[in-house]
Design a protein around this motif. Structure first.
Motif, PDB file in Angstrom:
ATOM      1  N   ARG A  52      34.268  26.771  46.615  1.00 31.74           N
ATOM      2  CA  ARG A  52      33.186  27.674  46.219  1.00 31.74           C
ATOM      3  C   ARG A  52      33.719  29.025  45.752  1.00 31.74           C
ATOM      4  O   ARG A  52      32.936  29.897  45.377  1.00 31.74           O
ATOM      5  N   ARG A  53      35.027  29.195  45.775  1.00 32.76           N
ATOM      6  CA  ARG A  53      35.637  30.448  45.310  1.00 32.76           C
ATOM      7  C   ARG A  53      36.766  30.120  44.337  1.00 32.76           C
ATOM      8  O   ARG A  53      37.898  30.533  44.512  1.00 32.76           O
ATOM      9  N   GLN A  54      36.422  29.389  43.299  1.00 30.16           N
ATOM     10  CA  GLN A  54      37.416  28.895  42.365  1.00 30.16           C
ATOM     11  C   GLN A  54      37.630  29.852  41.189  1.00 30.16           C
ATOM     12  O   GLN A  54      36.782  30.676  40.855  1.00 30.16           O
ATOM     13  N   SER A  55      38.783  29.712  40.581  1.00 28.08           N
ATOM     14  CA  SER A  55      39.168  30.492  39.403  1.00 28.08           C
ATOM     15  C   SER A  55      39.598  29.527  38.297  1.00 28.08           C
ATOM     16  O   SER A  55      40.043  28.411  38.590  1.00 28.08           O
ATOM     17  N   PRO A  56      39.471  29.964  37.040  1.00 32.30           N
ATOM     18  CA  PRO A  56      39.052  31.277  36.549  1.00 32.30           C
ATOM     19  C   PRO A  56      37.537  31.400  36.516  1.00 32.30           C
ATOM     20  O   PRO A  56      36.821  30.436  36.769  1.00 32.30           O
ATOM     21  N   VAL A  57      37.061  32.610  36.175  1.00 28.56           N
ATOM     22  CA  VAL A  57      35.624  32.846  36.056  1.00 28.56           C
ATOM     23  C   VAL A  57      35.349  33.620  34.773  1.00 28.56           C
ATOM     24  O   VAL A  57      36.249  34.193  34.169  1.00 28.56           O
ATOM     25  N   ASN A  58      34.103  33.608  34.377  1.00 22.86           N
ATOM     26  CA  ASN A  58      33.634  34.479  33.316  1.00 22.86           C
ATOM     27  C   ASN A  58      33.162  35.781  33.945  1.00 22.86           C
ATOM     28  O   ASN A  58      32.387  35.775  34.898  1.00 22.86           O
ATOM     29  N   ILE A  59      33.667  36.912  33.448  1.00 18.57           N
ATOM     30  CA  ILE A  59      33.274  38.212  33.976  1.00 18.57           C
ATOM     31  C   ILE A  59      31.913  38.584  33.388  1.00 18.57           C
ATOM     32  O   ILE A  59      31.780  38.804  32.181  1.00 18.57           O
ATOM     33  N   GLU A  60      30.906  38.659  34.255  1.00 20.28           N
ATOM     34  CA  GLU A  60      29.546  38.952  33.823  1.00 20.28           C
ATOM     35  C   GLU A  60      29.228  40.428  34.063  1.00 20.28           C
ATOM     36  O   GLU A  60      29.513  40.962  35.129  1.00 20.28           O
ATOM     37  N   PRO A  61      28.611  41.085  33.092  1.00 20.89           N
ATOM     38  CA  PRO A  61      28.361  42.523  33.229  1.00 20.89           C
ATOM     39  C   PRO A  61      27.461  42.885  34.395  1.00 20.89           C
ATOM     40  O   PRO A  61      27.682  43.901  35.053  1.00 20.89           O
ATOM     41  N   ASP A  62      26.451  42.059  34.684  1.00 20.51           N
ATOM     42  CA  ASP A  62      25.531  42.416  35.756  1.00 20.51           C
ATOM     43  C   ASP A  62      26.082  42.118  37.133  1.00 20.51           C
ATOM     44  O   ASP A  62      25.424  42.364  38.139  1.00 20.51           O
ATOM     45  N   LYS A  63      27.318  41.600  37.208  1.00 17.60           N
ATOM     46  CA  LYS A  63      27.953  41.343  38.498  1.00 17.60           C
ATOM     47  C   LYS A  63      29.010  42.404  38.836  1.00 17.60           C
ATOM     48  O   LYS A  63      29.525  42.428  39.943  1.00 17.60           O
ATOM     49  N   LEU A  64      29.334  43.273  37.869  1.00 19.88           N
ATOM     50  CA  LEU A  64      30.385  44.259  38.116  1.00 19.88           C
ATOM     51  C   LEU A  64      29.914  45.342  39.066  1.00 19.88           C
ATOM     52  O   LEU A  64      28.786  45.839  38.966  1.00 19.88           O
ATOM     53  N   LEU A  65      30.790  45.722  39.991  1.00 19.96           N
ATOM     54  CA  LEU A  65      30.491  46.768  40.967  1.00 19.96           C
ATOM     55  C   LEU A  65      31.618  47.787  40.950  1.00 19.96           C
ATOM     56  O   LEU A  65      32.783  47.442  41.173  1.00 19.96           O
ATOM     57  N   PHE A  66      31.288  49.035  40.646  1.00 15.31           N
ATOM     58  CA  PHE A  66      32.295  50.088  40.669  1.00 15.31           C
ATOM     59  C   PHE A  66      32.652  50.438  42.111  1.00 15.31           C
ATOM     60  O   PHE A  66      31.789  50.737  42.926  1.00 15.31           O
ATOM     61  N   ASP A  67      33.953  50.378  42.416  1.00 15.40           N
ATOM     62  CA  ASP A  67      34.451  50.692  43.751  1.00 15.40           C
ATOM     63  C   ASP A  67      35.371  51.909  43.645  1.00 15.40           C
ATOM     64  O   ASP A  67      36.506  51.796  43.189  1.00 15.40           O
ATOM     65  N   PRO A  68      34.904  53.086  44.046  1.00 15.00           N
ATOM     66  CA  PRO A  68      35.719  54.300  43.910  1.00 15.00           C
ATOM     67  C   PRO A  68      36.943  54.322  44.814  1.00 15.00           C
ATOM     68  O   PRO A  68      37.810  55.175  44.653  1.00 15.00           O
ATOM     69  N   TRP A  69      37.032  53.370  45.736  1.00 12.92           N
ATOM     70  CA  TRP A  69      38.151  53.364  46.671  1.00 12.92           C
ATOM     71  C   TRP A  69      39.306  52.476  46.189  1.00 12.92           C
ATOM     72  O   TRP A  69      40.346  52.415  46.847  1.00 12.92           O
ATOM     73  N   LEU A  70      39.143  51.824  45.074  1.00  7.31           N
ATOM     74  CA  LEU A  70      40.237  51.012  44.538  1.00  7.31           C
ATOM     75  C   LEU A  70      41.362  51.913  44.047  1.00  7.31           C
ATOM     76  O   LEU A  70      41.136  52.859  43.293  1.00  7.31           O
ATOM     77  N   ARG A  71      42.568  51.585  44.444  1.00 11.00           N
ATOM     78  CA  ARG A  71      43.737  52.405  44.110  1.00 11.00           C
ATOM     79  C   ARG A  71      44.425  51.876  42.854  1.00 11.00           C
ATOM     80  O   ARG A  71      44.087  50.820  42.329  1.00 11.00           O
ATOM     81  N   ASP A  72      45.431  52.612  42.382  1.00  8.16           N
ATOM     82  CA  ASP A  72      46.256  52.147  41.276  1.00  8.16           C
ATOM     83  C   ASP A  72      47.141  50.996  41.730  1.00  8.16           C
ATOM     84  O   ASP A  72      47.519  50.901  42.908  1.00  8.16           O
ATOM     85  N   ILE A  73      47.478  50.116  40.792  1.00 13.68           N
ATOM     86  CA  ILE A  73      48.389  49.014  41.069  1.00 13.68           C
ATOM     87  C   ILE A  73      49.824  49.518  40.974  1.00 13.68           C
ATOM     88  O   ILE A  73      50.181  50.240  40.030  1.00 13.68           O
ATOM     89  N   GLN A  74      50.648  49.154  41.936  1.00 16.47           N
ATOM     90  CA  GLN A  74      52.045  49.587  41.968  1.00 16.47           C
ATOM     91  C   GLN A  74      52.979  48.390  41.792  1.00 16.47           C
ATOM     92  O   GLN A  74      52.851  47.392  42.502  1.00 16.47           O
ATOM     93  N   PHE A  75      53.908  48.502  40.838  1.00 16.84           N
ATOM     94  CA  PHE A  75      54.952  47.507  40.617  1.00 16.84           C
ATOM     95  C   PHE A  75      56.308  48.164  40.822  1.00 16.84           C
ATOM     96  O   PHE A  75      56.560  49.254  40.300  1.00 16.84           O
TER      97      PHE A  75
END
Length: 361
Positions: A52-75
């Motif tokens: 029930r949590r399979q990938s890949p998915v289609n990114i739908e606009p009405d499902k997007l949620l802005f999360d101000p606590w998400l940090r930058d990705i570090q490599f």
């Protein structure tokens, strides 16, 4: 009769053992061994059909949620060496196990450090298909996926892929255009060395971080690996800018074959798993689509401007933010001004009245 039964049972056991040993070799992206049958081929891959949590998915606009606590990705900035291999299903780069310097991935939605392990190349035989993830049902010519495992909790990828929070998947959408990345050519120049199944070619001193697009904007959700056994242990991060591959390099990629030189079979391309149902999962983003100009004071109610996702011709963003006048209809979209771009608010993290469009080239 008893001896005959034992003989038949022995043959069945040997046959099952032989089949299980070849499962990794003969699953495909079409036909009776394609994605719709992965969960039936091997009982250990049952999540491919039942998950029930399979990938890949289609990114739908009405499902997007802005999360101000998400940090930058570090490599990590270390260079890695490994082997590029044609597996017959995909083109895969795997890092050397005994490498002194490993690349760690952290930040973003990740609570742990993940050690980079491999790269999968998904692409189409035409430019209108190829990527596994989709943006508003738009498919890109290709998608490069970087996989890493949770090194703080698990010992290797084999263990981590079965465990909670075990894997990170970094998705880079691929566009056909003139690239400006000499480091990426370390890989693309080797395409003609791995034309047939089983062929491999060593790649030395690959600076992984330099392959990434120049952005810290991304989307993220909880999902699975997109190849068997579809383990639902992956945290997916989809960067908001594509990387580029030239027409000549894409042509060379499309010359790769599924079979050996004696029996080349079909081209390796079109190796994308179909998109899977989202099943009410949340897709979060650090893209602040609530950037908006405010009029009046905070003590009085205001008419906020409607915010839209829209195509921006001069931008490489997969998802772009622009504002329209509140008196205009939703279809009347104008690009953002500098003033609108620089003003921010995070009072309401959920997108209101948003619509998604794909950057056009």
């Amino acid at each position: 009769m008893h001896q005959c039964s034992l003989f038949i049972l022995t043959l069945l056991c040997v046959s099952v053992k032989d089949i299980s040993g070849s499962w990794e070799e003969w699953w495909t992206y079409d036909g009776i061994s394609g994605p719709g049958f992965w969960g039936l081929i091997n009982p250990q891959w049952s999540m491919c059909n039942k998950g029930r949590r399979q990938s890949p998915v289609n990114i739908e606009p009405d499902k997007l949620l802005f999360d101000p606590w998400l940090r930058d990705i570090q490599f990590d900035k270390h260079k890695v060496s490994g082997v590029l291999q044609n597996t017959g299903q995909s083109l895969v780069f795997r890092v050397e196990k005994d490498s002194k310097h490993q690349v760690n991935i952290s930040g973003g939605p990740l609570s742990y450090r993940y050690q980079f392990e491999e790269i999968y190349f998904h692409y189409g035989m035409e430019d209108n298909r190829g990527s596994e993830h989709q943006i508003d049902h738009h498919t890109f010519p290709g998608e490069i996926q970087l996989y890493g495992f949770n090194k703080e909790l698990y010992h290797n990828m084999s263990e981590a892929q079965h465990k909670s929070q075990g894997i990170v998947g970094i998705s880079l959408m691929v566009q056909v255009g003139e690239p400006f990345n000499a480091d990426f050519r370390l890989i693309t120049s080797a395409f003609n060395k791995v034309t047939y199944r089983g062929a491999s070619f060593p790649i030395k001193h690959l600076p992984l971080s330099s392959l990434l697009p120049n952005t810290q904007q991304y989307l993220t959700y909880e999902g699975s690996t997109t190849h068997p056994g579809c383990w639902e242990t992956a945290v997916w991060i989809i960067f908001n800018k594509p990387i580029y591959i030239s027409k000549q390099e894409m042509y060379a990629l499309r010359q790769l074959m599924q079979g050996s030189q004696l029996t080349p079979k079909a081209p390796l391309g079109n190796n994308a798993r179909p998109v899977q149902p989202l099943h009410h999962r949340t897709v979060r983003t650090n893209i602040n689509f609530n950037k908006q100009g405010l009029q009046g004071s905070n003590n009085c109610p205001d008419m906020y401007r409607n915010m839209h996702y829209t195509a921006v011709e001069s931008s490489d963003d997969l998802i772009s933010v622009s504002a329209s006048d509140p008196t205009l209809k939703m279809t009347s979209i104008e690009p953002p001004t500098n003033e609108e771009t620089n003003s921010t608010t995070t009072s309401n993290p959920v997108a209101q009245g948003t619509q998604l469009a794909v950057q056009k080239r």
